[in-house]
Design an enzyme around this catalytic site. Structure first.
Site, short mmCIF file in Angstrom:
data_model
loop_
_atom_site.label_atom_id
_atom_site.label_comp_id
_atom_site.label_asym_id
_atom_site.label_seq_id
_atom_site.Cartn_x
_atom_site.Cartn_y
_atom_site.Cartn_z
N ASN A 145 0.86 -1.19 0.00
CA ASN A 145 0.00 0.00 0.00
C ASN A 145 0.90 1.24 0.00
O ASN A 145 1.48 1.58 1.02
CB ASN A 145 -0.88 -0.06 1.27
CG ASN A 145 -1.69 1.21 1.47
OD1 ASN A 145 -1.81 2.04 0.57
ND2 ASN A 145 -2.25 1.34 2.67
N TRP A 146 1.00 1.88 -1.16
CA TRP A 146 1.91 3.03 -1.28
C TRP A 146 1.35 4.29 -0.63
O TRP A 146 2.05 5.29 -0.52
CB TRP A 146 2.22 3.31 -2.76
CG TRP A 146 2.92 2.19 -3.47
CD1 TRP A 146 3.33 0.98 -2.96
CD2 TRP A 146 3.32 2.17 -4.85
NE1 TRP A 146 3.93 0.22 -3.93
CE2 TRP A 146 3.94 0.92 -5.10
CE3 TRP A 146 3.20 3.08 -5.91
CZ2 TRP A 146 4.44 0.57 -6.36
CZ3 TRP A 146 3.70 2.74 -7.16
CH2 TRP A 146 4.31 1.49 -7.38
N LYS A 147 0.08 4.25 -0.26
CA LYS A 147 -0.57 5.41 0.36
C LYS A 147 -0.40 6.65 -0.54
O LYS A 147 -0.35 6.51 -1.76
CB LYS A 147 -0.06 5.63 1.79
CG LYS A 147 -0.15 4.34 2.61
CD LYS A 147 0.01 4.55 4.08
CE LYS A 147 -0.08 3.20 4.79
NZ LYS A 147 0.02 3.30 6.23
N GLU A 200 -6.72 4.45 8.07
CA GLU A 200 -6.57 5.89 7.77
C GLU A 200 -7.84 6.44 7.13
O GLU A 200 -8.19 7.60 7.33
CB GLU A 200 -5.33 6.10 6.89
CG GLU A 200 -4.05 5.88 7.70
CD GLU A 200 -2.87 5.35 6.92
OE1 GLU A 200 -2.87 5.42 5.69
OE2 GLU A 200 -1.93 4.84 7.58
N GLU A 219 -4.95 -5.07 10.77
CA GLU A 219 -3.92 -4.06 10.98
C GLU A 219 -4.16 -3.34 12.31
O GLU A 219 -5.02 -2.46 12.38
CB GLU A 219 -3.95 -3.04 9.85
CG GLU A 219 -3.71 -3.64 8.48
CD GLU A 219 -3.23 -2.58 7.49
OE1 GLU A 219 -2.12 -2.74 6.99
OE2 GLU A 219 -3.97 -1.61 7.25
N GLY A 231 2.96 -1.12 4.27
CA GLY A 231 2.94 0.31 3.97
C GLY A 231 4.34 0.81 3.66
O GLY A 231 4.86 0.63 2.55
N GLY A 232 4.99 1.42 4.65
CA GLY A 232 6.30 2.05 4.46
C GLY A 232 7.31 1.19 3.70
O GLY A 232 7.96 1.66 2.76
N HIS A 251 -9.40 0.91 5.17
CA HIS A 251 -8.10 1.07 5.83
C HIS A 251 -8.28 2.00 7.02
O HIS A 251 -9.09 2.94 6.97
CB HIS A 251 -7.09 1.64 4.83
CG HIS A 251 -5.70 1.66 5.39
ND1 HIS A 251 -5.28 2.65 6.26
CD2 HIS A 251 -4.66 0.81 5.24
CE1 HIS A 251 -4.03 2.38 6.62
NE2 HIS A 251 -3.63 1.28 6.02
N SER A 256 3.84 -2.02 10.33
CA SER A 256 5.30 -2.06 10.51
C SER A 256 5.91 -3.41 10.16
O SER A 256 6.89 -3.84 10.78
CB SER A 256 5.70 -1.61 11.92
OG SER A 256 5.30 -0.27 12.14
N GLY A 270 2.79 2.39 10.73
CA GLY A 270 3.69 3.53 10.52
C GLY A 270 4.42 3.96 11.78
O GLY A 270 5.07 5.00 11.81
#
Ligand code: PGA
Length: 250
Positions: free
Chosen positions: A9-11, A96, A166, A233-234, A94, A212, A172
């Site tokens: 997930n590149w966000k 967010e 998640e 993610g990251g 998600h 993470s 993150g």
């Protein structure tokens, strides 16, 4: 047999050229082809990314979709539009989106319905915030997110879905759920699926861990019997790390 999946997930990251370069590096990497890789770029790049991945086994997703079918919904993307550019997977709910865009389970259920009507695969996200875990309310929260957003589906429909657990406190933050914590919740989710849909269906649904996840902890997380991969993610913004995670199944 359910699939092992690693989804990135590149966000809201990367310029157009960075996105093209990143997917190019992923396509050219050597990875375990038993694992389904999915890249989830910002929607504006998805069409081009889907063309770049079309000759590989890598699939493409987007990060959100509308609960409405079509029409006067400025700024929204419908599931049929997403399908028309060769994208198969869509994140739903998600944390967010839940936190910053106030997405509620009832709306997420409608999004899931639209996606399934168009033959797309929802990746339905659930997870508790730290306070809920500290109050030992996390099992109830996750159960509620699944019951209200996903468990209205029939036996056939649920088999077209992927679930991502998640824990919000791990997203993150650099703090990962321990391997035991992840397995405990994944096992709990699998149990909810068994209660609602029976063992055979529950065993066929992939449940991904997110929060993470990185090359240094993926092997331990993925070794759990109910952890079928990760939503990254990251670490998915580095082709090297993303591929290292994909190669972490034993
Ligand atoms: P993270 O994000 O890997 O950066 O913690 C995971 C996610 O939000 O999907």
């Amino acid at each position: 047999m359910r699939k092992n999946i690693v989804a990135g997930n590149w966000k809201m990251n990367n310029s157009h050229s960075e996105a093209v370069q990143l997917v190019g590096s992923i396509v050219n990497s050597i990875y375990d082809d038993a694992v389904q890789l999915i890249v989830i770029p910002p929607s504006i790049y998805a069409s081009e990314i889907a063309k770049i991945t079309s000759l590989s086994q890598i699939e493409v997703g987007v990060q959100n979709s509308s609960q409405y079918e079509s029409g006067a919904y400025t700024g929204e993307l419908s599931s049929s539009m997403i399908k028309s550019i060769g994208v198969q997977y869509v994140l739903v709910g998600h944390s967010e989106r839940r936190e910053y865009f106030d997405e509620q389970n009832v709306t997420l259920a409608l999004k899931v319905n639209q996606l399934l009507n168009d033959g797309l695969t929802p990746i339905y996200c659930c997870g508790e915030i730290l306070e809920e875990r500290e109050k030992k309310n996390h099992f109830n929260i996750i159960k509620n997110q699944l019951e209200e957003g996903l468990f209205h589906l029939n036996d056939n429909q649920i088999q077209s879905c992927i679930i991502a657990y998640e824990p919000v406190w791990a997203i993150g933050t650099g703090v990962t759920a321990s391997s035991n914590q992840a397995q405990e919740i994944h096992h709990f989710i699998r149990g909810l699926l068994v209660d609602k849909y029976g063992v055979a269906i529950a065993e066929s649904i992939s449940i991904l861990y997110g929060g993470s996840c990185k090359p240094s902890n993926a092997t331990e997380l993925f070794a759990n019997p109910d952890v079928d991969g990760g939503l990254i993610g990251g670490a998915s913004l580095s082709a090297e790390d993303f591929i290292a995670i994909a190669n972490s199944f034993s």
